[in-house]
Design a protein around this motif. Structure first.
Motif, PDB file in Angstrom:
ATOM      1  N   ALA A  72       0.828  -1.206   0.000  1.00  0.00           N
ATOM      2  CA  ALA A  72       0.000   0.000   0.000  1.00  0.00           C
ATOM      3  C   ALA A  72       0.861   1.255   0.000  1.00  0.00           C
ATOM      4  O   ALA A  72       0.592   2.216  -0.743  1.00  0.00           O
ATOM      5  CB  ALA A  72      -0.938  -0.013   1.205  1.00  0.00           C
ATOM      6  N   MET A  73       1.895   1.275   0.816  1.00  0.00           N
ATOM      7  CA  MET A  73       2.790   2.435   0.867  1.00  0.00           C
ATOM      8  C   MET A  73       3.559   2.600  -0.440  1.00  0.00           C
ATOM      9  O   MET A  73       3.734   3.714  -0.937  1.00  0.00           O
ATOM     10  CB  MET A  73       3.764   2.286   2.039  1.00  0.00           C
ATOM     11  CG  MET A  73       3.128   2.430   3.406  1.00  0.00           C
ATOM     12  SD  MET A  73       2.325   4.045   3.640  1.00  0.00           S
ATOM     13  CE  MET A  73       3.720   5.155   3.454  1.00  0.00           C
ATOM     14  N   PHE A  74       4.004   1.480  -1.008  1.00  0.00           N
ATOM     15  CA  PHE A  74       4.755   1.526  -2.271  1.00  0.00           C
ATOM     16  C   PHE A  74       3.896   2.131  -3.378  1.00  0.00           C
ATOM     17  O   PHE A  74       4.328   3.038  -4.104  1.00  0.00           O
ATOM     18  CB  PHE A  74       5.200   0.114  -2.655  1.00  0.00           C
ATOM     19  CG  PHE A  74       5.885   0.028  -3.991  1.00  0.00           C
ATOM     20  CD1 PHE A  74       7.241   0.263  -4.117  1.00  0.00           C
ATOM     21  CD2 PHE A  74       5.152  -0.288  -5.138  1.00  0.00           C
ATOM     22  CE1 PHE A  74       7.868   0.198  -5.355  1.00  0.00           C
ATOM     23  CE2 PHE A  74       5.766  -0.347  -6.381  1.00  0.00           C
ATOM     24  CZ  PHE A  74       7.130  -0.112  -6.490  1.00  0.00           C
ATOM     25  N   LEU A  75       2.673   1.651  -3.513  1.00  0.00           N
ATOM     26  CA  LEU A  75       1.784   2.138  -4.570  1.00  0.00           C
ATOM     27  C   LEU A  75       1.344   3.580  -4.315  1.00  0.00           C
ATOM     28  O   LEU A  75       1.183   4.368  -5.249  1.00  0.00           O
ATOM     29  CB  LEU A  75       0.564   1.231  -4.678  1.00  0.00           C
ATOM     30  CG  LEU A  75       0.848  -0.227  -5.082  1.00  0.00           C
ATOM     31  CD1 LEU A  75      -0.421  -1.059  -4.984  1.00  0.00           C
ATOM     32  CD2 LEU A  75       1.443  -0.308  -6.488  1.00  0.00           C
ATOM     33  N   GLU A 134       3.993   9.221   6.818  1.00  0.00           N
ATOM     34  CA  GLU A 134       4.917   8.382   7.585  1.00  0.00           C
ATOM     35  C   GLU A 134       4.973   8.752   9.056  1.00  0.00           C
ATOM     36  O   GLU A 134       5.149   7.887   9.910  1.00  0.00           O
ATOM     37  CB  GLU A 134       6.309   8.454   6.956  1.00  0.00           C
ATOM     38  CG  GLU A 134       6.408   7.721   5.620  1.00  0.00           C
ATOM     39  CD  GLU A 134       7.823   7.661   5.105  1.00  0.00           C
ATOM     40  OE1 GLU A 134       8.706   8.343   5.696  1.00  0.00           O
ATOM     41  OE2 GLU A 134       8.070   6.948   4.117  1.00  0.00           O
ATOM     42  N   GLN A 135       4.833  10.035   9.384  1.00  0.00           N
ATOM     43  CA  GLN A 135       4.908  10.429  10.792  1.00  0.00           C
ATOM     44  C   GLN A 135       3.760   9.830  11.591  1.00  0.00           C
ATOM     45  O   GLN A 135       3.930   9.422  12.748  1.00  0.00           O
ATOM     46  CB  GLN A 135       4.912  11.946  10.922  1.00  0.00           C
ATOM     47  CG  GLN A 135       3.685  12.629  10.321  1.00  0.00           C
ATOM     48  CD  GLN A 135       3.776  14.142  10.426  1.00  0.00           C
ATOM     49  OE1 GLN A 135       4.613  14.682  11.124  1.00  0.00           O
ATOM     50  NE2 GLN A 135       2.897  14.839   9.713  1.00  0.00           N
ATOM     51  N   LEU A 139       4.005   6.850  14.583  1.00  0.00           N
ATOM     52  CA  LEU A 139       3.283   7.016  15.845  1.00  0.00           C
ATOM     53  C   LEU A 139       2.293   5.878  16.054  1.00  0.00           C
ATOM     54  O   LEU A 139       2.129   5.368  17.169  1.00  0.00           O
ATOM     55  CB  LEU A 139       2.547   8.363  15.836  1.00  0.00           C
ATOM     56  CG  LEU A 139       2.032   8.885  17.185  1.00  0.00           C
ATOM     57  CD1 LEU A 139       3.185   9.116  18.144  1.00  0.00           C
ATOM     58  CD2 LEU A 139       1.251  10.177  16.980  1.00  0.00           C
ATOM     59  N   GLN A 140       1.668   5.453  14.976  1.00  0.00           N
ATOM     60  CA  GLN A 140       0.685   4.379  15.055  1.00  0.00           C
ATOM     61  C   GLN A 140       1.314   3.069  15.511  1.00  0.00           C
ATOM     62  O   GLN A 140       0.725   2.309  16.282  1.00  0.00           O
ATOM     63  CB  GLN A 140       0.016   4.188  13.693  1.00  0.00           C
ATOM     64  CG  GLN A 140      -1.135   3.211  13.698  1.00  0.00           C
ATOM     65  CD  GLN A 140      -1.668   2.963  12.309  1.00  0.00           C
ATOM     66  OE1 GLN A 140      -1.113   2.171  11.551  1.00  0.00           O
ATOM     67  NE2 GLN A 140      -2.741   3.655  11.950  1.00  0.00           N
ATOM     68  N   ARG A 141       2.517   2.785  15.031  1.00  0.00           N
ATOM     69  CA  ARG A 141       3.207   1.555  15.455  1.00  0.00           C
ATOM     70  C   ARG A 141       3.412   1.551  16.962  1.00  0.00           C
ATOM     71  O   ARG A 141       3.260   0.527  17.636  1.00  0.00           O
ATOM     72  CB  ARG A 141       4.566   1.433  14.747  1.00  0.00           C
ATOM     73  CG  ARG A 141       4.515   1.175  13.257  1.00  0.00           C
ATOM     74  CD  ARG A 141       3.835  -0.132  12.906  1.00  0.00           C
ATOM     75  NE  ARG A 141       2.419   0.023  12.649  1.00  0.00           N
ATOM     76  CZ  ARG A 141       1.543  -0.947  12.707  1.00  0.00           C
ATOM     77  NH1 ARG A 141       1.917  -2.156  13.064  1.00  0.00           N
ATOM     78  NH2 ARG A 141       0.276  -0.725  12.451  1.00  0.00           N
ATOM     79  N   GLY A 294      -2.699   8.307  20.370  1.00  0.00           N
ATOM     80  CA  GLY A 294      -3.506   7.167  19.950  1.00  0.00           C
ATOM     81  C   GLY A 294      -4.617   7.572  19.013  1.00  0.00           C
ATOM     82  O   GLY A 294      -4.928   6.862  18.042  1.00  0.00           O
ATOM     83  N   ILE A 295      -5.230   8.723  19.256  1.00  0.00           N
ATOM     84  CA  ILE A 295      -6.317   9.214  18.405  1.00  0.00           C
ATOM     85  C   ILE A 295      -5.772   9.737  17.078  1.00  0.00           C
ATOM     86  O   ILE A 295      -6.261   9.387  16.000  1.00  0.00           O
ATOM     87  CB  ILE A 295      -7.113  10.310  19.134  1.00  0.00           C
ATOM     88  CG1 ILE A 295      -7.817   9.721  20.365  1.00  0.00           C
ATOM     89  CG2 ILE A 295      -8.122  10.971  18.203  1.00  0.00           C
ATOM     90  CD1 ILE A 295      -8.420  10.757  21.298  1.00  0.00           C
ATOM     91  N   LEU A 296      -4.726  10.557  17.144  1.00  0.00           N
ATOM     92  CA  LEU A 296      -4.172  11.164  15.935  1.00  0.00           C
ATOM     93  C   LEU A 296      -3.576  10.124  14.987  1.00  0.00           C
ATOM     94  O   LEU A 296      -3.732  10.226  13.769  1.00  0.00           O
ATOM     95  CB  LEU A 296      -3.089  12.180  16.311  1.00  0.00           C
ATOM     96  CG  LEU A 296      -3.557  13.525  16.855  1.00  0.00           C
ATOM     97  CD1 LEU A 296      -2.384  14.307  17.395  1.00  0.00           C
ATOM     98  CD2 LEU A 296      -4.260  14.317  15.761  1.00  0.00           C
ATOM     99  N   SER A 297      -2.896   9.122  15.551  1.00  0.00           N
ATOM    100  CA  SER A 297      -2.211   8.140  14.710  1.00  0.00           C
ATOM    101  C   SER A 297      -3.182   7.300  13.903  1.00  0.00           C
ATOM    102  O   SER A 297      -2.839   6.810  12.823  1.00  0.00           O
ATOM    103  CB  SER A 297      -1.329   7.231  15.568  1.00  0.00           C
ATOM    104  OG  SER A 297      -2.113   6.431  16.438  1.00  0.00           O
TER     105      SER A 297
END
Length: 412
Positions: A72-75, A134-135, A139-141, A294-297
């Motif tokens: 998904a990121m690549f495309l 990416e930021q 954060l999501q990870r 947690g909400i923003l990510s």
């Protein structure tokens, strides 16, 4: 004309179906799920799009854990696809499953899921493109790992309490202090038998709690008496069983402390990354760096959502309507789909906000009194739904929360 590309993702390969606006299959093939395979897929998409010619490309793939993320990121980031106005959608697998049910006599083959995804793209009305910057992904990870650790910590504490009942069956009923406080866990790590605890001088036990609890007990002597009372009232174990339980409790305590240390380390990393993402969520009383992150990510760019209702649906904080003629059911169920991580952080944030903001506190208490059962759970989820409206307004308008001034949030 649009080109629709459905991709069935697995850990090993990608099954691809390209479809035009009339539903005709243009190409169907399989490539490896790696950088070389993704590059070949990109080249094929570009070649087919240039032949149509297509004004827009919609690429869809199911959200299959980590397997779809790299693709998904690549495309999404590929320059050739960006020039051709490509949009990448990661779709909830439940949406494809329900869509498949509409086809009665559908043949079964390896590429059928890719064909279904392409056909679902063709029908349109998809919620949004799901790829984020990416930021937000970084954060999501971290926030999702924290979610994982918090649930592990809860399970470990439950396991500890189960074994504590073997050791001291009356502890939780007699002692009102947290068993997970440092002083009491240290006492359990000493592996005293119940008879040894009962035989201790109350003053000595109180001093032990005071020293190891860093003077946090308002009345250490009272706690010491409660512990001795629990020890006297508890069942006795044989030596061999008691030794085993002591080892289990000690191991469990170490696991709990290890998870707590890991959560603390994650919180620090989350705060560092969040400091580089401008937001106004932390102006809401009760929302600190962790809940805001947690909400923003999970939301990413708020403009991905049409309005606060779309955001609530994405979080799974909406209820199905049951209406027929003049009948309109009052008792309806919350939808089971939605982003569970976003829902978790919204609910946790709502639980904190209701204790610090009078408006949210009043709303929670009002909803709590409306029903005779499941009061807290229902009221908290409804408070989280109210919080969604506020979150949407603050992020969309880059607005600071001012409790005394009503924000112009959209009404349901």
């Amino acid at each position: 004309m649009k080109l629709f590309v459905g991709i069935d993702v697995s850990s090993k390969d990608l099954k691809v179906c390209m479809m035009n606006g009339e539903g005709d299959t243009l190409q169907s093939f399989t490539v490896d799920n790696n950088l070389e395979g993704a590059s070949h897929l990109r080249d094929q998409i570009v070649a087919v799009a240039d032949k149509l010619p297509s004004k827009e490309i919609h690429i869809g793939l199911e959200a299959t854990s980590v397997y779809s993320w790299h693709l998904a990121m690549f495309l999404h980031e590929d320059e050739a696809l960006q020039k051709r106005k490509a949009k990448v959608f990661t779709i909830n697998p439940k949406l494809i499953t329900k869509f498949k049910e509409a086809y009665v006599d559908l043949d079964k083959n390896d590429h059928i899921d890719a064909w279904l995804i392409a056909d679902r793209l063709r029908f349109g009305r998809l919620p949004m493109t799901m790829v984020m910057q990416e930021q937000y992904i970084a954060l999501q990870r971290l926030t999702r790992m924290r979610f994982h650790l918090v649930h592990n910590l809860t399970r470990e504490k439950q396991y500890f309490l189960t074994n504590l009942f073997y050791k001291c069956s009356a502890f939780t009923s007699e002692v009102d202090s947290s068993v997970f406080g440092h002083a009491i866990t240290e006492l359990l790590l000493e592996k005293y038998s119940l008879d040894e605890i009962v035989a201790m001088d109350v003053a000595d036990l109180a001093d032990y709690l005071k020293d190891h609890g860093k003077n946090r007990f308002p009345d250490p002597e009272r706690v010491a008496k409660c512990i001795q009372k629990a020890a006297r009232a508890s069942y006795r174990l044989s030596k061999v069983v008691e030794d085993s339980i002591d080892l289990i409790l000690g191991t469990s305590i170490q696991s709990i402390r290890s998870i707590q240390a890991q959560i603390k380390e994650l919180d620090q990393a989350i705060e560092r990354i969040l400091s580089g993402i401008p937001n106004t969520l932390q102006t809401i009383p009760g929302i600190g760096p962790v809940y805001a992150a947690g909400i923003l990510s999970e939301i990413g760019d708020i403009t991905r959502f049409d309005d606060q209702a779309a955001l609530a649906k994405y979080a799974g904080l909406v209820w199905r309507k049951h209406q027929s003629g003049a009948f309109d059911a009052e008792d309806t169920k919350r939808i089971k789909s939605g982003n569970r991580f976003l829902r978790y952080y919204l609910v946790e944030a709502a639980n904190s906000v209701k204790n610090r903001d009078p408006e949210f506190g009043d709303y929670y208490r009002k909803k709590y009194k409306e029903v005779p059962k499941h009061q807290h759970k229902r009221a908290l989820v409804l408070t989280a739904r109210k919080l969604v409206r506020l979150v949407d307004v603050l992020l969309r308008n880059d607005q600071i929360y001012t409790p005394r001034r009503k924000v112009n949030a959209a009404k349901d």
